[in-house]
Design a protein around this motif. Structure first.
Motif, PDB file in Angstrom:
ATOM      1  N   GLN A 166       0.826  -1.200   0.000  1.00 40.11           N
ATOM      2  CA  GLN A 166       0.000   0.000   0.000  1.00 40.11           C
ATOM      3  C   GLN A 166       0.866   1.258   0.000  1.00 40.11           C
ATOM      4  N   LEU A 167       1.909   1.263   0.812  1.00 40.16           N
ATOM      5  CA  LEU A 167       2.773   2.443   0.876  1.00 40.16           C
ATOM      6  C   LEU A 167       3.521   2.649  -0.430  1.00 40.16           C
ATOM      7  N   VAL A 168       3.943   1.572  -1.083  1.00 41.69           N
ATOM      8  CA  VAL A 168       4.606   1.700  -2.381  1.00 41.69           C
ATOM      9  C   VAL A 168       3.633   2.260  -3.421  1.00 41.69           C
ATOM     10  N   GLU A 169       2.385   1.813  -3.382  1.00 41.96           N
ATOM     11  CA  GLU A 169       1.397   2.336  -4.325  1.00 41.96           C
ATOM     12  C   GLU A 169       1.129   3.819  -4.073  1.00 41.96           C
ATOM     13  N   ILE A 170       1.095   4.217  -2.802  1.00 39.79           N
ATOM     14  CA  ILE A 170       0.913   5.642  -2.493  1.00 39.79           C
ATOM     15  C   ILE A 170       2.103   6.442  -3.019  1.00 39.79           C
ATOM     16  N   ALA A 171       3.321   5.936  -2.784  1.00 42.73           N
ATOM     17  CA  ALA A 171       4.518   6.639  -3.272  1.00 42.73           C
ATOM     18  C   ALA A 171       4.501   6.737  -4.796  1.00 42.73           C
ATOM     19  N   ARG A 172       4.070   5.694  -5.474  1.00 41.36           N
ATOM     20  CA  ARG A 172       3.996   5.739  -6.943  1.00 41.36           C
ATOM     21  C   ARG A 172       3.007   6.802  -7.398  1.00 41.36           C
ATOM     22  N   LEU A 219      -8.142   5.907  -0.859  1.00 40.83           N
ATOM     23  CA  LEU A 219      -7.789   4.632  -0.228  1.00 40.83           C
ATOM     24  C   LEU A 219      -9.045   3.776  -0.153  1.00 40.83           C
ATOM     25  N   ASP A 220      -9.087   2.701  -0.940  1.00 41.75           N
ATOM     26  CA  ASP A 220     -10.262   1.842  -1.033  1.00 41.75           C
ATOM     27  C   ASP A 220     -10.090   0.630  -0.117  1.00 41.75           C
ATOM     28  N   GLU A 221     -10.781   0.632   1.006  1.00 44.32           N
ATOM     29  CA  GLU A 221     -10.704  -0.451   1.990  1.00 44.32           C
ATOM     30  C   GLU A 221      -9.256  -0.788   2.353  1.00 44.32           C
ATOM     31  N   PRO A 222      -8.459   0.193   2.772  1.00 38.92           N
ATOM     32  CA  PRO A 222      -7.033  -0.068   2.993  1.00 38.92           C
ATOM     33  C   PRO A 222      -6.749  -0.980   4.176  1.00 38.92           C
ATOM     34  N   THR A 223      -7.699  -1.117   5.108  1.00 39.79           N
ATOM     35  CA  THR A 223      -7.432  -1.905   6.314  1.00 39.79           C
ATOM     36  C   THR A 223      -8.057  -3.291   6.271  1.00 39.79           C
ATOM     37  N   ALA A 224      -8.671  -3.652   5.144  1.00 42.53           N
ATOM     38  CA  ALA A 224      -9.457  -4.890   5.087  1.00 42.53           C
ATOM     39  C   ALA A 224      -8.647  -6.114   5.459  1.00 42.53           C
ATOM     40  N   THR A 225      -7.362  -6.156   5.088  1.00 45.67           N
ATOM     41  CA  THR A 225      -6.545  -7.350   5.356  1.00 45.67           C
ATOM     42  C   THR A 225      -5.403  -7.067   6.323  1.00 45.67           C
ATOM     43  N   LEU A 226      -5.487  -5.971   7.071  1.00 49.42           N
ATOM     44  CA  LEU A 226      -4.433  -5.624   8.019  1.00 49.42           C
ATOM     45  C   LEU A 226      -4.846  -5.991   9.434  1.00 49.42           C
ATOM     46  N   ASP A 227      -3.857  -6.361  10.253  1.00 54.17           N
ATOM     47  CA  ASP A 227      -4.159  -6.574  11.662  1.00 54.17           C
ATOM     48  C   ASP A 227      -4.131  -5.239  12.396  1.00 54.17           C
ATOM     49  N   ALA A 228      -4.465  -5.264  13.685  1.00 51.21           N
ATOM     50  CA  ALA A 228      -4.614  -4.020  14.440  1.00 51.21           C
ATOM     51  C   ALA A 228      -3.330  -3.196  14.470  1.00 51.21           C
ATOM     52  N   ALA A 229      -2.186  -3.865  14.642  1.00 55.40           N
ATOM     53  CA  ALA A 229      -0.912  -3.143  14.699  1.00 55.40           C
ATOM     54  C   ALA A 229      -0.613  -2.461  13.367  1.00 55.40           C
ATOM     55  N   ALA A 230      -0.866  -3.171  12.257  1.00 56.28           N
ATOM     56  CA  ALA A 230      -0.610  -2.596  10.937  1.00 56.28           C
ATOM     57  C   ALA A 230      -1.560  -1.448  10.646  1.00 56.28           C
ATOM     58  N   ILE A 231      -2.802  -1.548  11.110  1.00 57.23           N
ATOM     59  CA  ILE A 231      -3.749  -0.447  10.932  1.00 57.23           C
ATOM     60  C   ILE A 231      -3.250   0.796  11.652  1.00 57.23           C
ATOM     61  N   GLY A 232      -2.749   0.610  12.875  1.00 57.05           N
ATOM     62  CA  GLY A 232      -2.205   1.746  13.619  1.00 57.05           C
ATOM     63  C   GLY A 232      -1.048   2.404  12.894  1.00 57.05           C
ATOM     64  N   ARG A 233      -0.160   1.587  12.318  1.00 59.00           N
ATOM     65  CA  ARG A 233       0.974   2.149  11.560  1.00 59.00           C
ATOM     66  C   ARG A 233       0.503   2.877  10.306  1.00 59.00           C
ATOM     67  N   LEU A 234      -0.497   2.301   9.623  1.00 57.22           N
ATOM     68  CA  LEU A 234      -1.026   2.959   8.430  1.00 57.22           C
ATOM     69  C   LEU A 234      -1.618   4.316   8.777  1.00 57.22           C
ATOM     70  N   PHE A 235      -2.339   4.400   9.882  1.00 51.50           N
ATOM     71  CA  PHE A 235      -2.941   5.669  10.276  1.00 51.50           C
ATOM     72  C   PHE A 235      -1.864   6.710  10.595  1.00 51.50           C
ATOM     73  N   GLU A 236      -0.778   6.268  11.197  1.00 52.13           N
ATOM     74  CA  GLU A 236       0.325   7.201  11.461  1.00 52.13           C
ATOM     75  C   GLU A 236       0.923   7.708  10.160  1.00 52.13           C
TER      76      GLU A 236
END
Length: 515
Positions: free
Chosen positions: A163-169, A180-197
């Protein structure tokens, strides 16, 4: 290829100005009105939520905002300027990008190659300057604080990194408005927190987001403003802080508290035998364990939004997927994991999620499709007697009111609703002890939907246990209870009499009683 277009700004200039304005957008596909006079304004430096139930019009709106399709009516402007012509792909990429739930990263290429696909630096004789490509990719990733090696194979990236590589592209083209279309659908809680940061950091660098999610609790964590679509129309736009959870769910469903899901049908007797036992099932490594039972004559719903795990659990039960752990038993007998033949032998009938890929063979006849799981009933010693096959098929055709001149018609010649009835007929041909229906009414008309759900009432009256796996409220209304999955776990069990708002909120991970 130049890094000048990808460098971050010092922050959002003119905060609050409209970075995109869409007004009076309408889009029709044949007789279906997918978007009806919808508008949305997203302001610079914000994270704007777009929510709505399935079929509300979100995907159609995204396709218009990204230039994949033209609206029938209405206009779109970026920073006050009209949107580019539909064929000007570079113009659209410089203004907006969408990071979809299904990644567009090519796994067989490196990160750097994905970032600059079809715009690589060229050296002598027009050959790709690989050193220059890696240098520019490293500069791009560093500028936007994406900690990934540009030489790394994209196949080795995790979901979060992709996801971050796609955003950078997207940012490398100059776009500062990211969907961002359903960016957290396959992320666990820790990864969701990092994405929000990361989202907050990118906002501070001048990036604006349109955030689409079925997990409404996330709207309150990361978004400033929310827009709700329902039935292809705009219902609400307001600051998130001013919208209660009850109001948000009511806007999505069109129902006020008090709309109950009961229809007066009696529940199965308390001493009804257990047909299905699911014990400690994990459909993938590190997924939460899932355990539940279904009794004879009971209809149990398995509900949840995208990424909840409901379909994966159902596919593990019927043998389409081999679970990482746990067991499934039908009438006390363990079913071999990951084996469809074993599930069929145990008395499991299935209506799969994708009828075109898993439900039927289009060029075979209705009779051949309906009876393919019960060859022993069609003749002696493994031989198929056409008369017996067609007689069984006719009974099921009549039972489900399949519109056809006869059982010899190829299934490809039927309408979508009648094709789904054929899939249901195949599931019922074996007189199953357990019937599992995965999104059984998706893409069918109202009359076909009623027929399919009526069939559920008929089989449960005979003592068959039924599981309906869906997030459509109409599919779930006939259930004796509904197990709601969220982020891979059963988060709540709701008995008959549930209210629409309560069930939708549970599927979206929202506590309506949270102050």
């Amino acid at each position: 290829m130049s890094s000048s277009a990808c460098a971050p700004s010092d922050g959002p200039a003119q905060p609050g100005r409209p970075i995109v304005e869409a007004t009076n957008l309408s889009k029709r596909y044949g007789s279906t009105l997918a978007l009806n006079d919808v508008g949305i304004t997203v302001r610079a430096g914000s994270t704007h939520a777009l929510v709505g139930r399935n079929g509300a019009g979100k995907s159609t709106l995204v396709s218009l905002l990204t230039g994949l399709q033209a609206p029938d009516t209405g206009r779109i402007a970026f920073d006050g300027q009209p949107a580019p012509a539909l064929g000007d792909r570079d113009g659209w990429r410089q203004r907006v990008a969408c990071v979809y739930q299904k990644s567009t990263i090519i796994p067989t290429l490196t990160v750097g190659e994905n970032l600059y696909l079809n715009r690589q630096a060229r050296g002598l004789a027009g050959l790709i300057n690989w050193a220059g490509l890696r240098r520019e990719a490293r500069r791009l990733l560093s500028a936007w604080s994406v900690d990934v090696d540009p030489r790394q194979p994209a196949a080795s990236l995790g979901v979060e990194q992709r996801q971050l590589v796609e955003i950078a592209r997207a940012l490398s083209f100059g776009a500062r408005f990211i969907i961002l279309d359903e960016p957290t659908a396959t992320l666990d809680a820790a990864a969701i927190g990092r994405l929000f940061e990361r989202i907050r950091t990118l906002q501070a660098q001048g990036v604006t987001f349109l955030f689409i999610s079925h997990h409404l609790q996330e709207i309150y964590e990361i978004c400033d403003t929310v827009t709700v679509l329902r039935d292809a129309t705009h219902v609400l736009t307001a600051p998130v802080a001013e919208v209660s959870r009850q109001r948000l769910v009511a806007a999505m469903t069109g129902e006020q508290p008090g709309t109950a899901g009961a229809d007066g049908r009696s529940a199965p007797p308390a001493d009804a035998p257990t047909v299905l036992s699911v014990t400690g099932l994990r459909w993938r490594d590190r997924a939460p364990e899932v355990s539940f039972t279904v009794r004879a004559g009971e209809v149990v719903g398995l509900a949840g939004g995208g990424g909840s795990g409901k379909v994966e659990v159902a596919e593990s039960i019927v043998g389409l997927r081999r679970p990482a752990a746990g067991g499934v038993a039908v009438e006390g007998r363990e079913v071999r994991p990951g084996s469809v033949p074993a599930a069929l032998a145990a008395g499991v009938g299935l209506v799969p999620q994708d009828r075109h890929r898993e439900g039927f063979v289009p060029m075979l006849s209705i009779a051949e499709n309906v009876t393919m799981t019960v060859p022993r009933r069609l003749g002696p010693a493994g031989f198929i007697v056409p008369g017996q096959r067609d007689a069984l098929a006719r009974d099921l055709i009549d039972s489900l009111t399949i519109k056809t001149p006869g059982p010899a018609l190829p299934v490809a010649g039927l309408s979508g609703g009648n094709q789904q009835k054929v899939v249901m007929a195949r599931a019922l041909a074996n007189d199953p002890r357990l019937l599992v229906l995965i999104t059984p009414t998706a893409g069918v008309d109202v009359r076909s939907k009623q027929t399919l759900l009526s069939a559920v009432d008929e089989v449960r009256a005979k003592g068959t246990a039924v599981m309906i796996v869906s997030d459509e409220l109409d599919d779930l209304r006939s259930c004796d209870r509904v197990l709601v999955m969220f982020q891979g776990a059963i988060a709540r069990e709701m008995a008959r009499g549930w209210e629409d708002n309560e069930l939708v909120a549970a599927m979206e991970g929202v506590d309506l009683h949270h102050v």
